[in-house]
Design an enzyme around this catalytic site. Sequence first.
Site, PDB file in Angstrom:
ATOM      1  N   SER A 195       0.832  -1.215   0.000  1.00 19.15           N
ATOM      2  CA  SER A 195       0.000   0.000   0.000  1.00 19.15           C
ATOM      3  C   SER A 195       0.858   1.252   0.000  1.00 19.15           C
ATOM      4  O   SER A 195       0.392   2.334  -0.342  1.00 19.15           O
ATOM      5  CB  SER A 195      -0.906   0.022   1.233  1.00 19.15           C
ATOM      6  OG  SER A 195      -1.689  -1.148   1.309  1.00 19.15           O
ATOM      7  N   ASP A 202      -8.197   4.281  -2.209  1.00 20.29           N
ATOM      8  CA  ASP A 202      -9.428   4.221  -2.999  1.00 20.29           C
ATOM      9  C   ASP A 202     -10.547   3.519  -2.230  1.00 20.29           C
ATOM     10  O   ASP A 202     -11.705   3.920  -2.297  1.00 20.29           O
ATOM     11  CB  ASP A 202      -9.197   3.593  -4.378  1.00 20.29           C
ATOM     12  CG  ASP A 202      -8.332   2.343  -4.375  1.00 20.29           C
ATOM     13  OD1 ASP A 202      -7.827   1.931  -3.301  1.00 20.29           O
ATOM     14  OD2 ASP A 202      -8.137   1.764  -5.454  1.00 20.29           O
ATOM     15  N   ASN A 221      -5.207   2.271  -6.294  1.00 16.98           N
ATOM     16  CA  ASN A 221      -4.378   1.095  -6.603  1.00 16.98           C
ATOM     17  C   ASN A 221      -5.216  -0.159  -6.839  1.00 16.98           C
ATOM     18  O   ASN A 221      -4.680  -1.267  -6.919  1.00 16.98           O
ATOM     19  CB  ASN A 221      -3.295   0.884  -5.525  1.00 16.98           C
ATOM     20  CG  ASN A 221      -3.865   0.502  -4.170  1.00 16.98           C
ATOM     21  OD1 ASN A 221      -5.010   0.049  -4.072  1.00 16.98           O
ATOM     22  ND2 ASN A 221      -3.080   0.663  -3.129  1.00 16.98           N
ATOM     23  N   HIS A 230      -2.020  -7.731   0.789  1.00 13.82           N
ATOM     24  CA  HIS A 230      -2.286  -6.570   1.636  1.00 13.82           C
ATOM     25  C   HIS A 230      -1.781  -6.813   3.054  1.00 13.82           C
ATOM     26  O   HIS A 230      -1.982  -7.887   3.621  1.00 13.82           O
ATOM     27  CB  HIS A 230      -3.795  -6.289   1.668  1.00 13.82           C
ATOM     28  CG  HIS A 230      -4.170  -5.114   2.518  1.00 13.82           C
ATOM     29  ND1 HIS A 230      -4.310  -3.840   2.001  1.00 13.82           N
ATOM     30  CD2 HIS A 230      -4.427  -5.006   3.851  1.00 13.82           C
ATOM     31  CE1 HIS A 230      -4.644  -3.011   2.974  1.00 13.82           C
ATOM     32  NE2 HIS A 230      -4.720  -3.685   4.112  1.00 13.82           N
ATOM     33  N   ARG A 284     -29.055  24.069  28.387  1.00 18.69           N
ATOM     34  CA  ARG A 284     -28.601  24.342  27.009  1.00 18.69           C
ATOM     35  C   ARG A 284     -28.560  25.849  26.748  1.00 18.69           C
ATOM     36  O   ARG A 284     -27.696  26.349  26.038  1.00 18.69           O
ATOM     37  CB  ARG A 284     -29.468  23.609  25.988  1.00 18.69           C
ATOM     38  CG  ARG A 284     -30.934  23.964  26.021  1.00 18.69           C
ATOM     39  CD  ARG A 284     -31.686  23.278  24.879  1.00 18.69           C
ATOM     40  NE  ARG A 284     -33.131  23.414  25.043  1.00 18.69           N
ATOM     41  CZ  ARG A 284     -33.989  23.528  24.039  1.00 18.69           C
ATOM     42  NH1 ARG A 284     -33.573  23.520  22.783  1.00 18.69           N
ATOM     43  NH2 ARG A 284     -35.287  23.633  24.270  1.00 18.69           N
ATOM     44  N   GLU A 331     -22.398  14.909  11.447  1.00 18.96           N
ATOM     45  CA  GLU A 331     -21.744  14.919  12.748  1.00 18.96           C
ATOM     46  C   GLU A 331     -20.302  14.437  12.665  1.00 18.96           C
ATOM     47  O   GLU A 331     -19.443  14.863  13.443  1.00 18.96           O
ATOM     48  CB  GLU A 331     -22.525  14.056  13.745  1.00 18.96           C
ATOM     49  CG  GLU A 331     -23.924  14.591  14.073  1.00 18.96           C
ATOM     50  CD  GLU A 331     -24.978  14.247  13.026  1.00 18.96           C
ATOM     51  OE1 GLU A 331     -24.666  13.467  12.079  1.00 18.96           O
ATOM     52  OE2 GLU A 331     -26.108  14.743  13.135  1.00 18.96           O
TER      53      GLU A 331
END
Lengths: 638, 638
Positions: free
Chosen positions: A53, A168, A198, A274, A331, A379
């Site tokens: 990688s 990717d 790749n 990998h 709040r 978020e």
Amino acid sequence: MNSRRANSQPPHSKRPKSRPHHLNTEQLTELGQQLRVDSVRVADAAGSGHPTSSMSAADLMAALLANHLHYDFDRPDHPGNDRLIFSKGHASPLLYSMYLAAGAVDEKEFLTYRTLGSRLEGHPTPRLPWVDVATGSLGQGLPVGVGMALAGQRLGHTPYHVWVLSGDSEMAEGSVWEAIEHAGDQHLDSLTLVIDVNRLGQRGPTRHQRDLDAYGRRLRAFDWHTIEIDGHDLDAVDAAFNEARSTFRKPTAIIAGTRKGRGVASVEDREGMHGKPLPDAESAIEELGGRRSIRVSVAKPAEPETHPRTAGRRGTIALPHYDVGDSVATRDAYGRALAALGTAREDVVVLDGEVSDSTRSEFFAKEHPERFFECYIAEQQMIAAAVGMQALGHVPYASTFAAFLTRAHDFLRMASVSRASINVVGSHAGVSIGQDGPSQMGLEDLAMFRAIHGSTVLHPCDANQTARLVAAMHELPGVCYLRTLRGATPVVYGPDERFPVGGSKVLRRSDADRVTLIGAGVTVHECLKAADLLAGEGFPVRVVDLYSVKPVDERTLQAAADETGCLVTVEDHHPQGGIGDAVAEVFSDGRPAPKRLVRLAVGNMPGSATPAEQLRAAGIDADSIAAGLRLLVEQTLR
Amino acid sequence: MNSRRANSQPPHSKRPKSRPHHLNTEQLTELGQQLRVDSVRVADAAGSGHPTSSMSAADLMAALLANHLHYDFDRPDHPGNDRLIFSKGHASPLLYSMYLAAGAVDEKEFLTYRTLGSRLEGHPTPRLPWVDVATGSLGQGLPVGVGMALAGQRLGHTPYHVWVLSGDSEMAEGSVWEAIEHAGDQHLDSLTLVIDVNRLGQRGPTRHQRDLDAYGRRLRAFDWHTIEIDGHDLDAVDAAFNEARSTFRKPTAIIAGTRKGRGVASVEDREGMHGKPLPDAESAIEELGGRRSIRVSVAKPAEPETHPRTAGRRGTIALPHYDVGDSVATRDAYGRALAALGTAREDVVVLDGEVSDSTRSEFFAKEHPERFFECYIAEQQMIAAAVGMQALGHVPYASTFAAFLTRAHDFLRMASVSRASINVVGSHAGVSIGQDGPSQMGLEDLAMFRAIHGSTVLHPCDANQTARLVAAMHELPGVCYLRTLRGATPVVYGPDERFPVGGSKVLRRSDADRVTLIGAGVTVHECLKAADLLAGEGFPVRVVDLYSVKPVDERTLQAAADETGCLVTVEDHHPQGGIGDAVAEVFSDGRPAPKRLVRLAVGNMPGSATPAEQLRAAGIDADSIAAGLRLLVEQTLR
């Protein structure tokens, strides 16, 4: 090079940095091979890691390092340094090979990769001074980069460029598209995304394999400038970086077709390779032309330092005051305190997830619009941007409903690995919100935040307490969480009362107390009412306001256990991971246990009902508490 | 109508249902007004709710209900029923007004909206038999719909159409783009997304306001068919639904420009009118033309019932067996058991987040490829698809690294509100993974899953135990979590041993035990080694394998406390919310507390190191445990 919808214009507000090229194509090719060789070497030495990688992106990073990055490795805190985020953090062999080439780490340290105590971890973390944020959970680099580019655009920094190297595979993460949308919308031309296409993910081919245009047309639809290139054609790579730096009013994506394991035939573009060292490193290094020792002189920031809005501290914070007996939602108190804090502290920045009218961060937005960042309903992007901004010296407060912060859990987790200091505020906690029902109720938030490494968890019950804690958060390291309430609660503390983090307040107390009620937020008031009811029956009860859930006030809880024998926690939260667990933890380390420890919490699945009905249905209102205590006293204390 | 890239073709595998239109344009207009009036009425009666968000989508839903939806309200379990998901769950007044028009609820129940005990909650939940999944956390409806459409496409259901009503604000959620990518890639032509582009979010204008093409060009880039219309032009709306139903090999998005609060001038298209009843409901109803009493005869599924792959149960599950003393990773045992389970149970479906070679769900994928769903690196989509599939009778197992399940926390939370039964498997738990470092380590997963309402949390330590638990999960309701290990651990149980959920195993025991060690997963083996070390020193120690973390085996823990006095929990997890808290909880409800309760957990921030070094650094390896116990015994027991 296939350049589409290029939007290069004479730079106006943007000042692309320029310098003579340090390395020509041939030299870049050599540097790329060196980065490959070193990636292979270091993973081989470690016996694990992701060399293939790294090899796919080596040419891209060679060109960036030598010819485009502006970075002073001796001064990682220089405000004009470019930012480089390896979103594909598993390509750490490549990143560390770049540091080696730049002379930032030496050969000896380089070979400590992945060993106990080394700064060169399997995935990069800010234990290295040149790493702003930890990566390794894919899809986080770009959202963090968006936060950094936004800060650069709006907060008066010395101009810098933000470079994000992405795999990717990780383009499948929704968080990436939140960031792409945000960057396009905000015209972040100081941001460049380099996608190392790749073709191969961990377990096999990616969804789009070599279809560069699949990425390109998506990004263009989000108003990005895109450049599709062969990522091993160093002329094209070099030109793409130039184009990215000179593109105006749009972020740029360099979509680079590459080959995983490039340069070593036995692994190149092959599945199953990998995340493991090369089978025969020695011959691979030979195939790559052997070791090289190119040292790159990375260009330093050309601009003089500009101090961003993090320096000026204008003395005392004029927090709003509330009168005891008034009824104010915490709040509201949060929003007003934040606005006051923003006036006194220029480093404060505020982010919200399109609910600033509910969280009340709108009070800040109105007073300090230049430091308010609307993240819309995204978020993950909100928390990531906060992490990016704190890396540049700002003090972010990010708010949405407590329930919806669960959406950003992985970003909060990674914030702790990043050693990030961010303040997070969740409103609409618990069943006490009432009719809107369970989807809107924060009932897992305390559990989530308590389990974050190094976190602080605060849950005030009144307006003055909230104001003080909002100010205190400004100075706290780590992930700091404040939980606020939708509904108004009585002000029980005077404006001069202090609330140290790690403390608690004993609100009812006598030497005859036979039980201690421990609440936080709305349940403090239910506990007080219950205590008053029982006091009228000749049953004295202590009440502790456990506003600091983590760290918790061990001394006061221990004293209450010693003196009253029985502790009852009352929380508007699920029974697991919240206040009950926090109190139990105090007695889990050898401290004498209380005679009894009882927890009242939200054990059912709520529906819609009024706030009072909700508290009753969950068994955490004053009447339920009092009834429970009477029973307890019948059973065990008499 | 602005229809682009239409791809209507003669249907082949797709069989669009057709029927004569029940209502003409004029009648639809009337029905739309009725839905508005009823939305206004019901929010007014409740004193809260989101009428303006309902009014914008009323015409869209009028046409869908009367002319396009196929649904048997008397048989919500009919496999051929269309699926309607209100992703903008706050528009529940509209949904319930549709149910009223369809005769599914009567006026009396209708007016119970948002009151205690009513099925008509502020946001829809499956307490109503026609609601498959709860909504209210925005950006979840489409991902769930993708799961349902995938099931319809691949698992042999009677054909049905999946309709998702989305707000425009929620298009900012990354999870929506994960779903859009997945649906386009999988050619889900039975899926239609209706975007109610009413321009206004909660706190003000959306990012794209009335720019329908901003949504359209993004969706087209993801290979969707798009139809941009005026959402109040009922001819256009009706035609769009026809076009959506007949579009072949592509999902369709109907992007409808609408006006929030449509039909009442005092609120229409105005800011500050979100989430509250209309100021003057009576005059609003008058302005809308007064109450109507149109009853819609919703078309029933035309197709004969086809039984999906949920019926056939082929007897005994031939679980793999492992020999005591062998060394096997529990993740391997998971994958192999899952493959065996899949052979015996046709209702099992498996989803993975592009790490099936690591989680080992690849073993299932190889044996049952038709029931394996690759979700790529999109954990929110993975969990949402599982929730969608379980609503149709399948039994999903969804796996990725434990750490990355935090990405889907909000979906797991909402799964519990949906009363969904899903099995979730997190691999690579804890520091014992070794060199990859903290970004890859599940250290908060137990806390997250314990706090989910109605959840089950399992953490096996060996291969036979894992196999049994994988099979047991098949029958469990709610969100069920299994935590697996990267590294091999010794097989300590025979293949015939049983592991009831809620149980534990006492692995070392004598009447002279002075301490009980409680572990799960990898720490069971460390506890065993520590106990053996100490036994050699004449210090007998009990060992409990707490494979069922929730529910927890109260009886065994109580007995251990009674008999040994001191309990020590050892977990490869942060100190908060995991095994330590689970054990403490047992003694928080009036049970006599153990003399001492001590917890060993991962209190530091790990780096890279070997698995053994990691366990040592965290103080949870055998030597650390033994050293701690010696000290404990010195201090308190002698």
